[in-house]
Each structure stands twice: as structure tokens, then as C-alpha cells.
Design an enzyme around this catalytic site. Structure first.
Site, PDB file in Angstrom:
ATOM      1  N   ASP A  63     -24.636 -43.908 -40.977  1.00 59.49           N
ATOM      2  CA  ASP A  63     -25.229 -44.566 -42.143  1.00 59.49           C
ATOM      3  C   ASP A  63     -25.951 -45.825 -41.675  1.00 59.49           C
ATOM      4  O   ASP A  63     -25.882 -46.195 -40.505  1.00 59.49           O
ATOM      5  CB  ASP A  63     -24.145 -44.903 -43.186  1.00 59.49           C
ATOM      6  CG  ASP A  63     -22.904 -45.450 -42.536  1.00 59.49           C
ATOM      7  OD1 ASP A  63     -23.026 -46.198 -41.537  1.00 59.49           O
ATOM      8  OD2 ASP A  63     -21.792 -45.141 -43.014  1.00 59.49           O
ATOM      9  N   ASP A  95     -26.616 -49.881 -42.355  1.00 62.32           N
ATOM     10  CA  ASP A  95     -26.137 -51.079 -43.039  1.00 62.32           C
ATOM     11  C   ASP A  95     -27.163 -52.192 -42.905  1.00 62.32           C
ATOM     12  O   ASP A  95     -27.796 -52.357 -41.864  1.00 62.32           O
ATOM     13  CB  ASP A  95     -24.807 -51.548 -42.428  1.00 62.32           C
ATOM     14  CG  ASP A  95     -23.704 -50.526 -42.636  1.00 62.32           C
ATOM     15  OD1 ASP A  95     -23.733 -49.826 -43.666  1.00 62.32           O
ATOM     16  OD2 ASP A  95     -22.820 -50.415 -41.765  1.00 62.32           O
ATOM     17  N   ASP A 137     -16.557 -57.607 -35.174  1.00 60.22           N
ATOM     18  CA  ASP A 137     -15.483 -57.319 -34.221  1.00 60.22           C
ATOM     19  C   ASP A 137     -15.955 -57.253 -32.767  1.00 60.22           C
ATOM     20  O   ASP A 137     -15.519 -58.028 -31.927  1.00 60.22           O
ATOM     21  CB  ASP A 137     -14.708 -56.056 -34.630  1.00 60.22           C
ATOM     22  CG  ASP A 137     -15.601 -54.893 -35.051  1.00 60.22           C
ATOM     23  OD1 ASP A 137     -16.834 -54.993 -34.896  1.00 60.22           O
ATOM     24  OD2 ASP A 137     -15.058 -53.871 -35.520  1.00 60.22           O
TER      25      ASP A 137
END
Ligand code: ATP
Ligand code: MG
Length: 465
Positions: free
Chosen positions: A75, A77, A159
Site C-alpha cells: 500500500d 502511505d 522504527d
């Protein structure tokens, strides 16, 4: 009071090492392989519209990372300086969603682009502990995280370095705040900031490290790998519903077999599946083979675009933990079948305390296991009734899985394979042959012809004698 004083001494030491630059390395169009027309045109369009409206906006995260590696992203983002309300004001087809943090989903037919406002890392100073937007527990875990920030803040709170790349499709520049491009080239998963602190903030990052390492075939950089084993028990405190979602991502992304090996190696499997982990200790070969085969099978089905059910997966992950429990209950005087039922119930209840497997999956897990009790009983009309059972196929596949892990079933899998292939009269013969077998459960000679010849070749059938 004393605690507060002590903490204020400790605070400076707890500051994270800043691995994120305030000025990013900027890669121009000729310095990277990305091309704007490879990205979803809707996502590119959103970025352009937000920029035109005066906001900062970039493609970010997995899609930039995957594209750099030549992988088709799952996907797309978008990260932006616009708040969710400002985003919604720009797009008619936008919906604000999210409980943990507010996000905006912009819908284009079936495609959904996720647009997130730049967020900041949780402020670490003690005076912020009571703030409304964010809070931590004593172990440093972030419980809420909804603080908006600058682009630099947003890069820092991500992260891994490879997940903190921002692509501007208008200028075709990549902004790299954390040496992510270097780590992509060297195929390394590296946490941004101090690894121990980042894992403590959110222990699920340990699972994410494994997930990306398996998916991308990357190594986990040494300093990011070392704290995992000691911190693995922190996963026990993660809400079981979130762990369910993460475990599905771990095992249903097409790299489950490699993921499992890594989870075991890094001692992350135990806090997720404590009973199965015990089974791995006292019955290593069988447990390991059964789980690996199930996961390899899942990976293959995903590659072939075949459907996979979490129920089958959980049934396999937990099955090796069942026998010890059944035995324990039998030793307490419970007959075999109720002992099996009770053991299954106990095991699933315990497992759900760690990983909240929804009822729509726990029911079929039980049915797949029940099927294992019923498949040997084939006499009379039983075999045909079993064939009509909607859970037959999963039960039969599970039986083959057990056999491939070395379980002795006296040729039961092959019997069922043949039975499904046989015509009516063949089936009648097979059922009649069951009457000739030595015991009443239906194991034994597969075909009359062979049983009278006494020359059975297959190991499973030989075992019936
Ligand atoms: P994929 O969707 O291919 O699995 P992804 O990198 O897009 O990979 P997501 O879970 O969709 O992963 O998260 C999107 C981005 O949000 C990540 O790239 C990362 O930058 C950030 N992110 C997600 N989860 C965390 C987390 N627990 N801590 C810090 N940052 C996170
Ligand atoms: Mg993603």
C-alpha cells in the site's frame, strides 16, 4: 517525592542517542532508482494537492522502502504537516479513522491511501509524563501516542532507518534522515535511536524487526539484535488483540517459515506461544517439523494466490502442545476423548490470554482437531458423512500435515486420499475391507487385494500389522 528527585537525576542519562539528522541527506532524481510513475497515481495526486494547499507532504514508509528494493508495495502511505481535520477539508473522499492515533483514509474506488500527520516521538522528560496526548508505563512502554510534530520529529519516531525515507514525487527527491538508503544497500534492519529504549517504548518493534528481516531477506544489525532476547518477555504485556494482528502479519505475509525460525532463535516465540514453545523443548523434531511444514505450506499458498485460513495455522502451531495435556488429564482418570476435548479447551483458553484469537477462528481450530479423532472411524456410513462435513478438507489436510511430520497414523491419510478418488463401488469395497482389519477403529488394510497378498509396501500400512 524522592522518586521524582531520583528520576530527575536519571533523566539526562535516559536521553536517546540521536541517530536522526536535523538536516536530511537529500538524494536528487539521478541519485536513486525511484520514479514517480511507479507509485500509485492517487497517492502522488494527494501529495501534489496537499503541497499546493501549502502543506508539506511525502510518500513514506514501506512503499518507498519496497520500491527501492524493486518490490511491489502493499500500500502507499502519505505523511504530511496537515492535521487530520485539514486533510479532510481538502478531500471529499477522506475519512478520519483510528483509535491509537488519528489517521485519514482517502478512498479512490477500491484503493485506500493512508494519510498521516507528522508525529513526534514521545517526549521522554518526566514532566511530560502526565500529558494528555501521550503516556508511558513504568517499563517505558508508550501507551498513547498522538503528538503531532515536524517532519524531523516524524522521521525520528519511526522504527527502522529503512522505514524513514520520504519521497517527494513533485521534485523527485528522497529525504533520508537516518541513513536508510545506506542500510537498504547493505540489507540491514536497524532501529533509529537507542535500540533498547526503542524496544522498551514499543516491544512490538521486536516482532516488526523479524517480520521485515524475513520479508526482505535482510539481517538485523548487531546493536538492534542484541537487546531482543533479554527484552522478549516484554511482549507478555502487549494487549492480546494487538498481538493477534501482529501474529497474522508475521505468518500470513508469505515468509512465515523464515519468520518462525527467526522468532525461535531470538526467543520471541516463547512469549507468543508458551505451550508450543514447551513442546519445542521436549519434542523438538516433531514440533519443529509440523510447524515448519504448515508454515511452508501457507507460504506456498500465498505465492499461488490461494486462500489461507488463520484457523489452520493456529491449529498447527498449537497441536504439538496437546498430547502432553491429554496425557496429564488421562493420568487423572479422564477417558481419552473427554481428555482430548478438555485439553483443547484449556490450551485455546490459555493461548487467547496471549493472543486474542477471535471466536470465528477458535471454533474451526477445535473442529480441525476434532476431525483428527473422527477420521480414523470410518465404518458403516461414517466415512461418507465425514466427507460431507464442511470441515473435512481442513481436517484431511491437517492429517497429512501430521503424517509429514512423522506421526504414525497407519496409512490413514492415504486411505482418505484413495477414498476421495474412488467411485461408489470402490468406496463400498474400502469400507467392507475395514471390517477385516484387526481393530475396530478402521485402520488397517487399504485394499482387500493387498491385504490378502500380505505384501504391503507403504510404511504407513505396514505399521498396521
Ligand atoms: P508493510 O506495510 O509492507 O508491512 P510498512 O513499513 O508500511 O510495511 P506499516 O505497519 O504499514 O509498515 O507501518 C507504516 C510505517 O509506520 C512504517 O514504515 C514505520 O515507519 C511506521 N511504524 C509502524 N509501526 C511502528 C512502530 N511500532 N514504531 C515506530 N514506527 C512504526
Ligand atoms: Mg504499510
Amino acid at each position: 517525592m524522592l522518586k521524582k528527585l531520583f528520576q530527575s537525576f536519571r533523566s539526562p542519562l535516559r536521553k536517546p542517542q540521536q541517530h536522526v539528522r536535523t538536516t536530511p541527506e537529500v538524494l536528487s532524481g539521478s541519485q536513486h532508482s525511484l520514479q514517480r510513475n511507479q507509485f500509485s497515481r492517487y497517492a502522488v495526486n494527494i501529495v501534489e494537492r496537499l503541497q499546493t494547499a501549502g502543506y508539506q507532504a511525502y510518500l513514506v514508509g514501506g512503499c518507498v522502502r519496497d520500491m527501492m528494493l524493486g518490490i511491489t508495495p502493499k500500500d502507499f502511505d502519505v505523511a504530511t504537516s496537515a492535521t487530520p481535520e485539514q486533510i479532510r477539508a481538502e478531500f471529499r473522499n477522506a475519512r478520519i479513522i483510528g483509535r491509537r492515533f488519528k489517521l485519514v483514509h482517502i478512498h479512490f474506488g477500491r484503493e485506500i491511501i493512508e494519510v498521516a500527520t507528522f508525529r513526534a516521538n514521545h517526549p521522554i522528560d518526566d514532566e511530560d509524563e502526565d500529558s494528555n496526548q501521550s503516556s508511558r508505563n513504568e517499563s517505558g512502554r508508550i501507551l498513547r501516542d498522538n503528538v503531532y510534530g515536524t517532519l524531523e520529529d516524524d522521521a525520528q519516531r519511526r522504527d527502522f532507518t529503512i522505514n524513514a525515507l520520504y519521497y517527494d514525487p513533485v521534485t523527485e527527491r528522497v529525504l533520508d534522515y537516518a541513513n536508510g538508503v545506506h542500510d537498504i544497500r547493505n540489507r540491514l534492519i536497524r532501529l533509529i535511536g537507542d535500540p533498547q529504549q526503542r524496544y522498551k517504548e514499543d516491544p512490538v518493534r521486536m516482532l516488526r524487526a523479524v517480520r521485515f528481516a524475513a520479508k526482505l531477506d535482510f539481517g538485523i544489525e548487531k546493536h538492534s539484535a542484541t537487546p531482543i532476547r533479554p527484552l522478549a518477555p516484554m511482549l507478555r504485556d502487549i494487549p492480546s488483540a494487538r498481538l493477534f494482528e501482529e501474529v497474522l502479519k508475521l505468518f500470513l505475509s508469505g515468509y512465515a517459515e523464515a519468520t518462525f525460525e527467526m522468532l525461535v532463535d531470538l526467543e520471541l516465540f516463547e512469549p507468543l506461544f508458551p505451550a508450543s514453545s514447551k513442546a519445542l523443548e521436549y519434542n523438538p523434531t516433531y514440533t519443529h517439523t509440523l510447524i515448519s511444514e504448515a508454515l511452508a505450506n501457507t507460504d506456498l499458498r500465498i505465492k499461488q494466490n490461494k486462500p489461507v485460513t488463520p484457523a489452520f495455522l493456529f491449529a498447527a502451531l498449537l497441536w504439538p502442545a496437546l498430547p502432553a495435556r491429554v496425557l496429564r488429564l488421562q493420568e487423572r482418570g479422564m477417558p481419552p476423548i473427554p481428555a482430548m476435548q478438555e485439553a483443547a479447551h484449556e490450551l485455546i483458553t490459555e493461548q487467547c490470554q496471549r493472543i486474542a484469537i477471535p471466536k470465528r477462528f477458535t471454533m474451526p481450530i477445535r473442529e480441525i482437531w476434532d476431525m483428527q479423532e473422527r477420521l480414523p472411524r470410518r465404518s458403516g456410513k461414517r466415512a461418507d458423512l465425514l466427507l460431507e462435513n464442511p470441515r473435512f478438507r481442513a481436517g484431511y489436510d491437517f492429517l497429512l500435515l501430521r503424517e509429514s511430520a512423522g506421526e504414525e497414523t497407519e496409512g490413514l491419510g492415504e486411505w482418505w486420499t484413495d477414498y476421495q478418488d474412488a467411485n461408489d463401488s470402490g468406496r463400498r469395497d474400502m469400507i467392507r475391507d475395514l471390517g477385516n482389519k484387526p481393530d475396530a477403529t478402521g485402520q488397517g488394510p487399504r485394499k482387500r487385494r493387498r491385504s490378502s497378498s500380505g505384501k504391503r509396501k507403504r510404511a504407513g500400512v505396514d505399521g498396521a500389522e
